[in-house]
Design an enzyme around this catalytic site. Structure first.
Site, PDB file in Angstrom:
ATOM      1  N   TYR A  82      37.144  21.232  -3.869  1.00  0.00           N
ATOM      2  CA  TYR A  82      37.547  19.834  -4.512  1.00  0.00           C
ATOM      3  C   TYR A  82      38.044  20.169  -6.019  1.00  0.00           C
ATOM      4  O   TYR A  82      37.894  21.294  -6.723  1.00  0.00           O
ATOM      5  CB  TYR A  82      35.979  19.530  -5.015  1.00  0.00           C
ATOM      6  CG  TYR A  82      35.529  18.307  -5.967  1.00  0.00           C
ATOM      7  CD1 TYR A  82      36.240  17.370  -5.448  1.00  0.00           C
ATOM      8  CD2 TYR A  82      34.707  18.381  -6.656  1.00  0.00           C
ATOM      9  CE1 TYR A  82      36.042  16.111  -6.324  1.00  0.00           C
ATOM     10  CE2 TYR A  82      34.243  17.182  -7.545  1.00  0.00           C
ATOM     11  CZ  TYR A  82      35.021  16.343  -7.230  1.00  0.00           C
ATOM     12  OH  TYR A  82      34.923  14.973  -7.953  1.00  0.00           O
ATOM     13  N   ARG A 140       0.793  -1.284  -0.089  1.00  0.00           N
ATOM     14  CA  ARG A 140      -0.084   0.083   0.059  1.00  0.00           C
ATOM     15  C   ARG A 140       0.895   1.260   0.088  1.00  0.00           C
ATOM     16  O   ARG A 140       0.246   2.342  -0.332  1.00  0.00           O
ATOM     17  CB  ARG A 140      -1.071  -0.049   1.334  1.00  0.00           C
ATOM     18  CG  ARG A 140      -2.209  -1.106   1.091  1.00  0.00           C
ATOM     19  CD  ARG A 140      -2.781  -1.300   2.407  1.00  0.00           C
ATOM     20  NE  ARG A 140      -2.053  -2.221   3.362  1.00  0.00           N
ATOM     21  CZ  ARG A 140      -2.632  -2.658   4.591  1.00  0.00           C
ATOM     22  NH1 ARG A 140      -3.665  -2.137   4.815  1.00  0.00           N
ATOM     23  NH2 ARG A 140      -1.898  -3.278   5.221  1.00  0.00           N
TER      24      ARG A 140
HETATM   25  C1  UD1 Z   1      -2.703  -5.621  11.315  1.00  0.00           C
HETATM   26  C2  UD1 Z   1      -3.503  -6.506  12.204  1.00  0.00           C
HETATM   27  C3  UD1 Z   1      -4.764  -5.692  12.596  1.00  0.00           C
HETATM   28  C4  UD1 Z   1      -4.432  -4.594  13.269  1.00  0.00           C
HETATM   29  C5  UD1 Z   1      -3.367  -3.578  12.504  1.00  0.00           C
HETATM   30  C6  UD1 Z   1      -2.662  -2.936  13.477  1.00  0.00           C
HETATM   31  C7  UD1 Z   1      -3.470  -8.733  11.418  1.00  0.00           C
HETATM   32  C8  UD1 Z   1      -3.912  -9.807  10.568  1.00  0.00           C
HETATM   33  N1  UD1 Z   1      -4.234  -7.854  11.236  1.00  0.00           N
HETATM   34  O1  UD1 Z   1      -3.238  -5.188  10.199  1.00  0.00           O
HETATM   35  O2  UD1 Z   1      -5.816  -6.472  13.263  1.00  0.00           O
HETATM   36  O3  UD1 Z   1      -5.589  -3.725  13.715  1.00  0.00           O
HETATM   37  O4  UD1 Z   1      -2.212  -4.687  12.170  1.00  0.00           O
HETATM   38  O5  UD1 Z   1      -1.811  -1.852  13.075  1.00  0.00           O
HETATM   39  O6  UD1 Z   1      -2.449  -8.986  11.993  1.00  0.00           O
HETATM   40  N2  UD1 Z   1       3.853  -8.924   8.220  1.00  0.00           N
HETATM   41  C9  UD1 Z   1       4.690  -9.808   7.983  1.00  0.00           C
HETATM   42  N3  UD1 Z   1       4.451 -10.830   7.341  1.00  0.00           N
HETATM   43  C10 UD1 Z   1       3.395 -11.145   6.648  1.00  0.00           C
HETATM   44  C11 UD1 Z   1       2.317 -10.088   6.791  1.00  0.00           C
HETATM   45  C12 UD1 Z   1       2.725  -8.999   7.673  1.00  0.00           C
HETATM   46  O7  UD1 Z   1       6.037  -9.628   8.575  1.00  0.00           O
HETATM   47  O8  UD1 Z   1       3.265 -12.155   6.001  1.00  0.00           O
HETATM   48  C13 UD1 Z   1       4.445  -7.870   8.875  1.00  0.00           C
HETATM   49  C14 UD1 Z   1       4.184  -6.534   8.415  1.00  0.00           C
HETATM   50  O9  UD1 Z   1       5.633  -6.249   7.535  1.00  0.00           O
HETATM   51  C15 UD1 Z   1       3.890  -5.491   9.036  1.00  0.00           C
HETATM   52  C16 UD1 Z   1       2.971  -6.267  10.135  1.00  0.00           C
HETATM   53  O10 UD1 Z   1       3.373  -7.598  10.112  1.00  0.00           O
HETATM   54  O11 UD1 Z   1       4.855  -4.711   9.911  1.00  0.00           O
HETATM   55  C17 UD1 Z   1       1.468  -5.974   9.940  1.00  0.00           C
HETATM   56  O12 UD1 Z   1       1.047  -6.154   8.498  1.00  0.00           O
HETATM   57  P1  UD1 Z   1       0.063  -5.465   7.814  1.00  0.00           P
HETATM   58  O13 UD1 Z   1      -0.269  -6.011   6.228  1.00  0.00           O
HETATM   59  O14 UD1 Z   1       0.319  -3.944   7.763  1.00  0.00           O
HETATM   60  O15 UD1 Z   1      -1.350  -5.629   8.736  1.00  0.00           O
HETATM   61  P2  UD1 Z   1      -2.453  -4.583   8.741  1.00  0.00           P
HETATM   62  O16 UD1 Z   1      -3.546  -4.772   7.600  1.00  0.00           O
HETATM   63  O17 UD1 Z   1      -1.952  -3.263   9.088  1.00  0.00           O
HETATM   64 MG    MG Z   2      -0.164  -2.327   9.389  1.00  0.00          MG
END
Ligand code: UD1
Ligand code: MG
Length: 446
Positions: free
Chosen positions: A374, A21
């Site tokens: 320089y 995103r």
């Molecule tokens: C996530 C939460 C949501 C919460 C929000 C808070 C989940 C499923 N959802 O959503 O409930 O309200 O954060 O900010 O947890 N990441 C990995 N591996 C993956 C996917 C993600 O390491 O396969 C890491 C990302 O780099 C990131 C974090 O996990 O730092 C969160 O992932 P992101 O995709 O941002 O989750 P949100 O949609 O924000």
């Molecule tokens: Mg997030």
């Protein structure tokens, strides 16, 4: 101030997500807030609590992220199959670990150490299997909703993508910080089912698994300013604004005057003394230390610079990395300083470039002085002695040394060292032709 507290906990930071995103070629956690990467903000919030282990979950080829966190061990998540799957990738490194496992999201950079400390205390006092931070953003779009029939106990989290219309109306959401009992995590994570909607393994599914076993999940409320997640450029800008507000407030509490806080841009590592006065529209990029009583006038940009007591900078000054401005020295408009020191009381007030140089105490650098550092291939140094006077529009071709107390005549191009107390002139001799101007002006127009 935070109470010192000893917790037995390991910290997992999830940062393997693509950050799609953000529409960026950088990993999301490498974007910056107040001059520091998101990941280094997250690390700074947990390091003071002395976790027994800190494990960073990364995707392959995220070496730049690894460099930001040299003291962490790394677990690699080959394919991004969700946050639950990401934690699973780190489980082998938690083999036999019996404390609390704190999971932080790399994209939730503004959480404070105090809040994490409180969460860990709460986790124990509530005898919870899971404890997490909750908040009420308006609108709650994008976040996982907290289903609670009795606050602050959470029965399950429903992800925004999976929520029905009723669930979408729930104002409480999960803020991206969660703590588990290690044994609970080890036992239940392998049983996690993928979401039928997205096919991802959500970490948040563990809450309903705890509830089904009669185990407790407790929520600790935090402000949106502190817990906002960064998923888009717009959220990055919101987080920057929240952090700037906090940094400005802290600078003022510590005794600096910000004439217009809204246009004073600080970095997370900015150090300001007392009675520093900052005029509107000033940017303090990373690595700036400013001593007591310094005045920074409008439209100045400082980075990697140290400014000592009583100095005056700007308006329109640029201090680049390696600038050291001595006590009561002055740097005026359109002066650029790079990797150079100005001694006590020295002045460079107008239109100059001072790079790879040392300028002694009370030296005066005239308008338009350039250190020619320089030669097109290498950089060279210029040394200007104490009490020297450099006339306006002088070019000092480095390497060159101007002795103490020497004077360089205006308009000189200095290519050889000038001895102490000497007058150096390096310009064409002036010629004045009597009445010649009159003759020229009398020429007929064509
Ligand atoms: C996530 C939460 C949501 C919460 C929000 C808070 C989940 C499923 N959802 O959503 O409930 O309200 O954060 O900010 O947890 N990441 C990995 N591996 C993956 C996917 C993600 O390491 O396969 C890491 C990302 O780099 C990131 C974090 O996990 O730092 C969160 O992932 P992101 O995709 O941002 O989750 P949100 O949609 O924000
Ligand atoms: Mg997030």
């Amino acid at each position: 101030m935070m109470q010192p507290h000893k917790h037995n906990f390991a910290c997992l930071i999830l940062a393997a997500g693509q950050g799609t995103r953000m529409r960026s070629s950088l990993p999301k956690v490498m974007h910056k807030l107040a001059g520091q990467t998101l990941i280094s903000h997250v690390l700074a919030s947990v390091t003071p609590l002395n976790p027994e282990k800190t494990i960073l979950v990364l995707a392959p080829h995220m070496d730049t992220v690894k460099q930001e966190a040299p003291h962490c061990t790394v677990a690699i998540q080959d394919k991004q199959q969700g946050t639950g799957h990401a934690v699973k990738c780190a489980l082998p490194q938690l083999e036999g670990y019996n404390g609390i496992v704190l999971v932080l999201y790399g994209d939730t950079p503004l959480i404070t150490c105090e809040t994490i400390n409180t969460l860990l205390i709460r986790h124990k006092s509530e005898k919870a299997a899971i404890s997490l931070l909750g908040m009420k953003p308006n609108p709650p779009t994008g976040y996982g909703r907290l289903v609670m029939s009795r606050e602050p106990y959470v029965e399950r989290i429903v992800e925004c993508k999976d929520a029905n219309e009723e669930e979408k109306k729930i104002p409480h959401v999960w803020a991206g910080v969660i703590a588990f009992d290690a044994a609970f995590l080890r036992e239940n994570l392998p049983k996690l089912q993928a979401s039928p909607v997205t096919g991802e393994y959500y970490l948040t599914t563990l809450i309903e698994m705890a509830t089904a076993k009669g185990l407790r999940t407790v929520m600790l409320p935090v402000s949106v300013e502190e817990a906002m997640g960064v998923n888009t450029r717009a959220q990055l800008a919101q987080a920057e604004a929240a952090l700037q507000t906090h940094l400005r407030a802290r600078a003022m509490e510590n005794g600096a005057t910000l004439i217009d806080p809204a246009t004073t841009y600080l970095s997370a590592d900015t150090q300001l003394g007392r009675d520093v006065v900052i005029h509107p529209h000033v940017v303090l990029a990373p690595g700036v230390t400013i001593a007591d009583g310094v005045e920074i006038k409008s439209f100045s940009h400082l980075e990697g610079a140290t400014v000592e007591t009583g100095a005056i900078i700007g308006p329109y000054a640029r201090l680049r990395p390696g600038s050291l401005i001595g006590e009561n020295a002055h740097v005026g408009n359109f002066v650029e300083i790079k990797k150079a020191s100005l001694g006590k009381g020295a002045k460079a007030n107008h239109l100059s470039y001072i790079g790879d140089a040392t300028v002694g105490e009370e030296a005066n650098i005239g308008a338009g002085t350039i250190t020619c550092n320089y030669d097109g291939t290498n950089k060279h140094e210029t040394h200007i002695g104490a009490h020297a006077f450099i006339g306006s529009n002088s070019a000092l071709v480095a390497p060159v040394t101007i002795g103490q107390g020497a004077i360089v005549g205006a308009g000189s191009t200095i290519t050889m060292d000038v001895p102490a107390d000497a007058l150096a002139l390096a310009r064409a001799q002036q010629v004045s032709i009597p009445s010649r101007a009159k003759v020229l002006k009398a020429r007929p127009k064509k």
